[in-house]
Design an enzyme around this catalytic site. Structure first.
Site: not given
Ligand code: DX5
Ligand code: ZN
Length: 328
Positions: A22, A47, A49, A51, A80, A82, A151, A190-191, A212
């Site tokens: 990420s 990956h 992200d 947002m 991904h 969001m 997540m 993820d996370g 990440g």
């Protein structure tokens, strides 16, 4: 041999676990450098992200940035999203060159058309669940899923603490939502994934570890971190889920059948229709100068799909093989 190579001799192709970097915590002022560095250091995928400041309380980048980055690396792109309305923008993300697109099940928008659009474009479609969302919410879309993303932090920010209870409650069970896929279904976590949590998520059967902040720490040897996380995830899989047997490397292929060309082509078609990719090669069992139409051809398929192929096509294969035998 370099220090790095000694510390973790496993080459990526011999492992089961895959690491997706990420880039949220990389230098956002120089994302091109971030992806080329991640590739050089040995990650398996990028990956991305996305947002929108609405679905999550943060804002990152969109399809245009992804499209610009696409030219900078050969690594697969996992997007991904969001965002509250992925359906409105899905063509842009497809056009940007994403290999997979995962959207959130919690959105108010209609989910099914978006998943269908992703699959129609030949990309992998995924649904992601926030920590508080039950997996059961995936049920209506199950047959449209290539990816289930779980997540283990609240989406929105990198660098948060890993939620082990969420991982334990969901990761293993997530596999049941991919039971329709004989090959290629993926669980992503993820996370908060790092060297502390990698073994646990591996023991819960995760395919793709999204990492990440752990990769972008100042002064960290990223290549070593990637190998460490992969090795720990494989260790977890081996002892937690696989009775002590090392996992099958993800790239390993096995010979499933050896047949004359027309029969080999028939069987390949049938196996591929069930979602298992097949390669055909001249069988080394026959002489190198033998006529192509007379010699046998080997059907190779991913070792991870061998059991499923045997169950579905084992008898068919044996019948085809018997049909080639001359009566005595
Ligand atoms: C969070 C993102 C994650 C996150 C991962 O909303 O979806 O991909 O950036 O970063 P770490 O590994 O720091 O949790
Ligand atoms: Zn993410």
């Amino acid at each position: 041999m370099s220090r790095r190579a000694q510390a973790f001799p496993e080459a990526p192709s011999t492992s089961r676990a895959r690491v997706a970097a990420s880039i949220l915590d990389a230098d956002l002022g120089n994302l091109a450098r971030a992806v080329t560095r991640a590739e050089r250091e040995g990650v398996d995928r990028i990956h991305l992200d996305v947002m929108d400041g609405h679905f999550v309380p943060n804002l990152t980048f969109g399809a245009k940035t992804i499209k610009a980055l696409r030219r900078r690396t050969r690594l697969p792109f996992d997007a991904h999203l969001m965002i509250s309305n992925p359906g409105t923008f899905i063509e842009e993300y497809l056009d940007a060159g994403c290999d997979s697109i995962t959207i959130h099940v919690e959105i108010d928008e209609d989910i099914e058309p978006t998943l269908r659009a992703i699959r129609a474009a030949g990309r992998a479609a995924g649904l992601c669940v926030k920590p508080g969302t039950p997996l059961a919410e995936l049920a209506p879309y199950q047959r449209l899923l290539d990816i289930v993303m779980v997540m283990t932090v609240e989406p929105g920010f990198g660098g948060q603490a890993f939620m082990a209870d969420v991982a334990r409650a969901k990761l293993l069970e997530a596999r049941t939502y991919l039971s329709h896929k004989l090959h290629g279904g993926e669980i992503h976590v993820d996370g908060g994934v790092n060297r502390e949590s990698a073994e646990l998520v591996g023991s819960l059967g995760v395919d793709i570890l999204v990492v990440g902040s752990a990769l972008w720490l100042k002064g960290r040897d990223m290549a070593r971190e990637i190998r460490l996380i992969r090795a720990l995830a494989d260790e977890g899989y081996q002892y937690g889920l696989n009775g002590g047997v090392p996992p099958i490397p993800r790239d390993k292929m096995v010979t499933f059948a050896s047949l004359p060309r027309p029969l080999a082509r028939t069987l390949r078609e049938e196996v591929e229709a069930a979602g298992i990719p097949v390669l055909l090669f001249r069988s080394p069992q026959d002489a190198a100068d033998m006529d192509d139409e007379v010699r046998r051809w080997d059907l190779l398929l991913p070792a991870s799909a061998e059991a499923a192929a045997k169950e579905r096509f084992g008898r068919r294969r044996d019948t085809l093989a018997r049909s080639t035998q001359q009566p005595a």
